[in-house]
Design a protein around this motif. Structure first.
Motif, PDB file in Angstrom:
ATOM      1  N   LEU A 164       0.828  -1.205   0.000  1.00  0.00           N
ATOM      2  CA  LEU A 164       0.000   0.000   0.000  1.00  0.00           C
ATOM      3  C   LEU A 164       0.862   1.255   0.000  1.00  0.00           C
ATOM      4  O   LEU A 164       0.525   2.255  -0.656  1.00  0.00           O
ATOM      5  CB  LEU A 164      -0.925  -0.007   1.217  1.00  0.00           C
ATOM      6  CG  LEU A 164      -2.114   0.960   1.181  1.00  0.00           C
ATOM      7  CD1 LEU A 164      -2.997   0.675  -0.017  1.00  0.00           C
ATOM      8  CD2 LEU A 164      -2.925   0.847   2.461  1.00  0.00           C
ATOM      9  N   SER A 165       1.978   1.235   0.711  1.00  0.00           N
ATOM     10  CA  SER A 165       2.877   2.378   0.697  1.00  0.00           C
ATOM     11  C   SER A 165       3.440   2.614  -0.702  1.00  0.00           C
ATOM     12  O   SER A 165       3.459   3.744  -1.210  1.00  0.00           O
ATOM     13  CB  SER A 165       4.023   2.155   1.689  1.00  0.00           C
ATOM     14  OG  SER A 165       4.965   3.198   1.619  1.00  0.00           O
ATOM     15  N   LEU A 166       3.890   1.550  -1.355  1.00  0.00           N
ATOM     16  CA  LEU A 166       4.420   1.675  -2.716  1.00  0.00           C
ATOM     17  C   LEU A 166       3.360   2.201  -3.682  1.00  0.00           C
ATOM     18  O   LEU A 166       3.617   3.118  -4.471  1.00  0.00           O
ATOM     19  CB  LEU A 166       4.913   0.312  -3.214  1.00  0.00           C
ATOM     20  CG  LEU A 166       6.285  -0.170  -2.757  1.00  0.00           C
ATOM     21  CD1 LEU A 166       6.537  -1.575  -3.277  1.00  0.00           C
ATOM     22  CD2 LEU A 166       7.374   0.772  -3.254  1.00  0.00           C
ATOM     23  N   LEU A 167       2.166   1.612  -3.612  1.00  0.00           N
ATOM     24  CA  LEU A 167       1.115   2.004  -4.548  1.00  0.00           C
ATOM     25  C   LEU A 167       0.678   3.442  -4.318  1.00  0.00           C
ATOM     26  O   LEU A 167       0.356   4.162  -5.281  1.00  0.00           O
ATOM     27  CB  LEU A 167      -0.077   1.055  -4.416  1.00  0.00           C
ATOM     28  CG  LEU A 167       0.157  -0.381  -4.922  1.00  0.00           C
ATOM     29  CD1 LEU A 167      -1.032  -1.266  -4.601  1.00  0.00           C
ATOM     30  CD2 LEU A 167       0.421  -0.380  -6.425  1.00  0.00           C
ATOM     31  N   GLY A 168       0.638   3.885  -3.072  1.00  0.00           N
ATOM     32  CA  GLY A 168       0.244   5.260  -2.784  1.00  0.00           C
ATOM     33  C   GLY A 168       1.226   6.259  -3.374  1.00  0.00           C
ATOM     34  O   GLY A 168       0.831   7.234  -4.036  1.00  0.00           O
ATOM     35  N   VAL A 169       2.521   6.018  -3.159  1.00  0.00           N
ATOM     36  CA  VAL A 169       3.540   6.955  -3.653  1.00  0.00           C
ATOM     37  C   VAL A 169       3.599   6.938  -5.179  1.00  0.00           C
ATOM     38  O   VAL A 169       3.600   7.995  -5.829  1.00  0.00           O
ATOM     39  CB  VAL A 169       4.922   6.627  -3.052  1.00  0.00           C
ATOM     40  CG1 VAL A 169       5.997   7.515  -3.661  1.00  0.00           C
ATOM     41  CG2 VAL A 169       4.897   6.799  -1.544  1.00  0.00           C
ATOM     42  N   VAL A 170       3.640   5.741  -5.775  1.00  0.00           N
ATOM     43  CA  VAL A 170       3.745   5.681  -7.234  1.00  0.00           C
ATOM     44  C   VAL A 170       2.460   6.168  -7.891  1.00  0.00           C
ATOM     45  O   VAL A 170       2.489   6.760  -8.988  1.00  0.00           O
ATOM     46  CB  VAL A 170       4.099   4.250  -7.698  1.00  0.00           C
ATOM     47  CG1 VAL A 170       2.896   3.312  -7.649  1.00  0.00           C
ATOM     48  CG2 VAL A 170       4.669   4.276  -9.106  1.00  0.00           C
ATOM     49  N   GLY A 171       1.310   5.962  -7.234  1.00  0.00           N
ATOM     50  CA  GLY A 171       0.053   6.466  -7.786  1.00  0.00           C
ATOM     51  C   GLY A 171       0.021   7.982  -7.825  1.00  0.00           C
ATOM     52  O   GLY A 171      -0.388   8.587  -8.832  1.00  0.00           O
ATOM     53  N   LEU A 172       0.449   8.623  -6.747  1.00  0.00           N
ATOM     54  CA  LEU A 172       0.511  10.083  -6.722  1.00  0.00           C
ATOM     55  C   LEU A 172       1.511  10.613  -7.743  1.00  0.00           C
ATOM     56  O   LEU A 172       1.241  11.585  -8.461  1.00  0.00           O
ATOM     57  CB  LEU A 172       0.893  10.568  -5.315  1.00  0.00           C
ATOM     58  CG  LEU A 172      -0.210  10.573  -4.268  1.00  0.00           C
ATOM     59  CD1 LEU A 172       0.379  10.815  -2.890  1.00  0.00           C
ATOM     60  CD2 LEU A 172      -1.259  11.635  -4.587  1.00  0.00           C
ATOM     61  N   PHE A 173       2.674   9.987  -7.812  1.00  0.00           N
ATOM     62  CA  PHE A 173       3.685  10.413  -8.781  1.00  0.00           C
ATOM     63  C   PHE A 173       3.133  10.327 -10.200  1.00  0.00           C
ATOM     64  O   PHE A 173       3.280  11.276 -10.998  1.00  0.00           O
ATOM     65  CB  PHE A 173       4.933   9.537  -8.646  1.00  0.00           C
ATOM     66  CG  PHE A 173       6.100   9.988  -9.488  1.00  0.00           C
ATOM     67  CD1 PHE A 173       7.094  10.772  -8.935  1.00  0.00           C
ATOM     68  CD2 PHE A 173       6.203   9.619 -10.822  1.00  0.00           C
ATOM     69  CE1 PHE A 173       8.174  11.201  -9.700  1.00  0.00           C
ATOM     70  CE2 PHE A 173       7.272  10.045 -11.596  1.00  0.00           C
ATOM     71  CZ  PHE A 173       8.263  10.834 -11.033  1.00  0.00           C
ATOM     72  N   SER A 174       2.494   9.213 -10.528  1.00  0.00           N
ATOM     73  CA  SER A 174       1.954   9.025 -11.879  1.00  0.00           C
ATOM     74  C   SER A 174       0.846  10.017 -12.177  1.00  0.00           C
ATOM     75  O   SER A 174       0.763  10.550 -13.296  1.00  0.00           O
ATOM     76  CB  SER A 174       1.439   7.586 -12.036  1.00  0.00           C
ATOM     77  OG  SER A 174       2.466   6.647 -11.807  1.00  0.00           O
ATOM     78  N   ALA A 175      -0.024  10.283 -11.188  1.00  0.00           N
ATOM     79  CA  ALA A 175      -1.138  11.204 -11.408  1.00  0.00           C
ATOM     80  C   ALA A 175      -0.636  12.619 -11.685  1.00  0.00           C
ATOM     81  O   ALA A 175      -1.108  13.294 -12.611  1.00  0.00           O
ATOM     82  CB  ALA A 175      -2.063  11.193 -10.197  1.00  0.00           C
ATOM     83  N   ILE A 176       0.325  13.101 -10.894  1.00  0.00           N
ATOM     84  CA  ILE A 176       0.866  14.442 -11.111  1.00  0.00           C
ATOM     85  C   ILE A 176       1.637  14.503 -12.430  1.00  0.00           C
ATOM     86  O   ILE A 176       1.515  15.474 -13.198  1.00  0.00           O
ATOM     87  CB  ILE A 176       1.781  14.849  -9.931  1.00  0.00           C
ATOM     88  CG1 ILE A 176       0.987  14.872  -8.625  1.00  0.00           C
ATOM     89  CG2 ILE A 176       2.418  16.204 -10.188  1.00  0.00           C
ATOM     90  CD1 ILE A 176       1.833  15.110  -7.396  1.00  0.00           C
TER      91      ILE A 176
END
Length: 524
Positions: free
Chosen positions: A151-163
């Motif tokens: 969940l930590s990985l997905l949260g960070v990479v999800g935010l990075f990808s969205a921005i």
């Protein structure tokens, strides 16, 4: 974009494996009616505590979210963020904070939900063999460790990808990527702050509750006539078992979720500074920025294999089997770190690989230090047992002395890790590489976090399982109670080593955050 796909894929794999582990645990036998009679109040108490705690955290999180929105929307100016307005920056920072708090709370809740249902399955498995009980406990703990890490990985990479996508990074050329990508890590820093906010309440609230009810249970057992120490008629005993779940499972899960998230984002911010300080020398900007996430992804994969590699029998100490799984995780994480360094850091990979190995060595050191001071077969515990024969006063004195002594080696390990990784980073030949070397060491240390957290949760599960057996059928089957005692001894050791590991990772996270904050203040 290969890096983003790899991180997302391994993160999703971690969630899937955690779900399959949860399903396998829930399919196990729930034991005798006597066991379930003791276990049901523990389940209800944990659900009630966590519901009340999460309601309070949700209310309190509103204020810092508003403060972040105002500060970044009205007061902050940064010339390098030429493609992002102050309103957009405020939006992404606030969203990151909220998502970090939400994911941290979700990780803690999911961990407790599975762990407390693993207790009764572990107690039932102990009726058959040590391996059945260990598998139930470790798989329940594995759900927590893998889900928190994923969940930590997905949260960070999800935010990075969205921005990245919102600013045209997917459709833009290399020039757009090189200009935009280094700005993004700062915009997702709120994710780590939100995770830290929830971890603070989970650790303090759950920890104080746990120790308060434990003392209450002990006092009642010494005052009330005819009530044994572990007796379900004493409400404080049930509350004590609830505390093992809300304090250790939820609190430690939120703590390590915060450490993973903060160190990952801090490492990405330092990677951005490293890239900007070395124009033309590091060609793959996305590779450098996403290096910490890729290391974490391979660490998650290593933890999955480590959890499935643990097996034992009645003739072996459970701690030996758990150590074997940890060594498998460390070796695979080191291989993943080597491949990631060679892939993403170009000709400078060797020195940064050594930085990561220093971090892995620190995690091994923390585990063995904790084993030395807490495992029953080592000299420290044997010495406490011997002096206890002469009375409670010598017991207290010896315990305090061992506790003070046990703090020296961890401080030395943290100091050597910081200094060694800094010097190795500087030796790479890149400008401002010392701090990034510390970041790589931190990621190396955290690459085993999934398995470490699985062992932490196992400790709470086996503790609850042993008490359930004791209060239901343990008096009738002394050989069964002896089996659960061995599991409890291993569980107490794993809880202690996870505390040391969490403190060490938090120390590195604090250093990285301090460096990132100093860099950010320079832009005001």
């Amino acid at each position: 974009m290969t890096e983003l796909g790899l991180i997302t894929g391994i993160g999703m794999l971690g969630v899937v494996v955690a779900s399959l582990l949860a399903r396998s645990v829930l399919a196990m036998d729930t034991g005798t009616p006597e066991m379930r009679r003791v276990w049901n109040p523990i389940l209800e108490g944990a659900k009630a505590f966590l519901k009340r705690q999460n309601q309070m955290i949700l209310k309190l999180a509103t204020l810092p979210a508003c403060v972040i929105l105002l500060i970044y929307g009205l007061f902050r100016q940064r010339q390098s963020l030429d493609s992002v307005s102050s309103g957009e920056l405020a939006f992404w920072m606030t969203l990151s904070f909220g998502l970090g708090a939400l994911c941290s709370g979700a990780a803690g809740y999911a961990g407790m939900w599975v762990a407390i249902r693993s207790n009764i399955r572990t107690a039932s498995g102990a009726c058959r063999s040590t391996n059945d009980a260990l598998q139930a406990a470790l798989r329940g703990g594995g759900v927590v460790g893998l889900f928190v890490t994923a969940l930590s990985l997905l949260g960070v990479v999800g935010l990075f990808s969205a921005i990245f996508a919102s600013q045209g990074g997917l459709s833009g050329g290399p020039a757009v990527v090189q200009r935009l990508a280094p700005q993004i890590p700062l915009m997702i820093a709120g994710y780590g702050v939100g995770a830290s906010f929830v971890a603070l309440f989970a650790q303090v609230g759950g920890g104080i509750y746990t120790k308060a009810v434990e003392m209450g249970a002990d006092l009642v057992s010494k005052v009330e006539v005819g009530i044994p120490e572990d007796d379900p008629r004493n409400p404080a005993v049930i509350a004590d078992l609830v505390g093992d779940n809300v304090g250790n499972c939820v609190g430690r899960g939120a703590d390590l979720f915060e450490s993973i998230s903060v160190e990952t984002i801090g490492a990405m911010i330092l990677a951005s500074s490293l890239y900007e300080a070395n124009p033309g020398r590091l060609s793959n900007v996305l590779g450098v920025l996403l290096f910490p996430l890729v290391v974490g992804a391979f660490g998650l994969l290593s933890s999955i294999i480590g959890v499935f590699s643990v097996k034992t029998d009645d003739s072996e100490e459970p701690m030996s089997a758990l150590n074997r799984g940890f060594y498998v995780t460390v070796v695979l994480a080191a291989a993943g770190l080597a491949g990631t360094s060679l892939w993403l850091l170009g000709p400078y990979w060797k020195m940064f690989l050594l930085c990561g190995v220093v971090g892995l060595a620190a995690s091994l050191a923390f585990v063995h230090i904790a084993l030395y001071y807490t495992a029953h077969k080592h000299g420290s515990m044997q010495g406490i047992a011997q002096v206890s024969a002469s009375g409670p006063a010598t017991n207290v004195i010896q315990r305090v002395a061992v506790g003070f002594e046990s703090t020296a080696l961890p401080v030395l390990v943290i100091s050597v890790t910081l200094l060694g990784s800094y010097l190795l980073g500087e030796a790479s030949g890149l400008e401002n590489a010392g701090l990034f070397g510390i970041a790589v060491a931190a990621m190396g240390m955290l690459s085993t976090a999934g398995y470490i957290l699985a062992m932490e949760t196992l400790g709470s599960i086996t503790d609850n399982a042993g008490r359930v057996v004791e209060m239901s059928i343990g008096q009738k089957q002394p050989e069964l109670r002896a089996r659960t005692n061995r599991l409890e001894a291993a569980g107490n050791t794993t809880k202690a080593l996870t505390k040391g590991y969490a403190v060490g990772s938090a120390a590195l996270a604090t250093f990285l955050l301090f460096s990132a904050v100093v860099d950010e203040i320079n832009h005001y």
